[in-house]
Design an enzyme around this catalytic site. Sequence first.
Site, short mmCIF file in Angstrom:
data_model
loop_
_atom_site.label_atom_id
_atom_site.label_comp_id
_atom_site.label_asym_id
_atom_site.label_seq_id
_atom_site.Cartn_x
_atom_site.Cartn_y
_atom_site.Cartn_z
N THR A 1 -14.84 -17.30 13.81
CA THR A 1 -13.46 -16.88 13.59
C THR A 1 -13.23 -16.60 12.11
O THR A 1 -13.75 -17.31 11.25
CB THR A 1 -12.45 -17.95 14.07
OG1 THR A 1 -12.73 -19.19 13.41
CG2 THR A 1 -12.55 -18.15 15.58
N ASP A 2 -12.43 -15.58 11.83
CA ASP A 2 -12.16 -15.18 10.45
C ASP A 2 -11.07 -16.04 9.83
O ASP A 2 -10.42 -16.84 10.50
CB ASP A 2 -11.75 -13.71 10.40
CG ASP A 2 -12.89 -12.78 10.79
OD1 ASP A 2 -14.02 -13.05 10.37
OD2 ASP A 2 -12.64 -11.80 11.51
N LYS A 3 -10.86 -15.85 8.55
CA LYS A 3 -9.81 -16.56 7.82
C LYS A 3 -8.46 -16.33 8.50
O LYS A 3 -8.11 -15.22 8.85
CB LYS A 3 -9.75 -16.06 6.38
CG LYS A 3 -8.71 -16.75 5.52
CD LYS A 3 -8.75 -16.24 4.09
CE LYS A 3 -7.70 -16.94 3.24
NZ LYS A 3 -7.72 -16.46 1.84
#
EC number: 5.4.99.-
Length: 402
Positions: A84-86
Amino acid sequence: MGSKRVCPDANNSVKSKKAKTLDFLAHPRRKIAIQFFYLGWEHDGLVQQPHTQNTVENHIMQALIKTHLIEDWTKCDFSRCGRTDKGVSAFKQTAAMVVRSLCPGDSGVFWSDSTQEHQKVDYKASGEELPYVKMLNGVLPKTIRVFAWAPVAQTFNARFDCNRRTYKYSFAKADLNLEKMRQGAELLVGEHDFSNFCQIDMNEKRLLQSYVRKVYEVKVEQVSTHPENDMYSMVELTVSGSGFLWHMIRYIVTILQEIGRENEQPSLISQLLDLKKYPSRPQYTLASDTPLCLFDCGYKSEDVEWKVHDYTLKSTVTGLQKTWATYQARSRMMENMLGELTGMAEFSSGDANKGLHEFVQDRPIPSNYIRFENRKMCESLESKKEKMAEKKKNGEESSDKL
């Protein structure tokens, strides 16, 4: 012959003050999976990065080392289910790693190949394993909580053994036509090439991967009703599939939003899935990261049997309730302000919902909407592959000249 060292049982070992160093060769080990959640807006993404210490995995790594469950991050056979990204959150995120064990007689528990017989600690037959969840939560930040663990086979991989992933994306109802959004969402179900629903950079692995994914289910549901103003009611998009491409859910949200705003027809989904009509992706923006949550990672029941302990679960629920109450109180405060302010002037339909749409779109709403059929196109996947091949060829030719 020297006698074997005696190790206290699990409860005493947790209470006792651990030495700064531990001879890991003297202890058995096992592979486990952990199930955990995190609030993405508090962290700089899941995966470790060189420029920040505030990633979820870095906190987990530090917790595993502090609790002496692992000796070295690079040697614990770590795997995670979904990256998952920021800004993106997760619930039932799953990771697997080899950790220290208290139960040498249990199935799946093993010793290092380097361990000599005289090095082995002689464990009391307590039958109790280390309280992995409690140990990790004791040193993790409150925005990351482990709530279950499972013994798994040494060959288990949290990513490749996952057979179903589910994402949820929450947003305000505003003036969206939910029925049209549902019609569009249904067209996503099935096995398709989703290359027009993701971001494709010049990363060689991404260029060469398959963009075919199987979506099992897509739902658009109103999950709450605001007592005073329906535009503040909440809607949730739920998407389940075998796997997803980079930013795929957030691009889907952008398209469904335009369908819900009646700027596009539900048939746009089918058109974007047709690579003859759209051989490359039209230029459109990425939806906001904060409302996105990797909600579930599914495995075969014979591969993973989760262990949940009441005490640690109750403690986790109590902590999450406090966080929920904090955000609800703040939300209600702002609702009171909005109610007063919007009553002071007349708003057109577009202006009344503008902030709700701009939050999801993560950009100002343009005054003149450009339909997808009239937008500029991104560079095609085939063109990027050709550029990568040419770059590699030129690099090889340069090496030959050296």
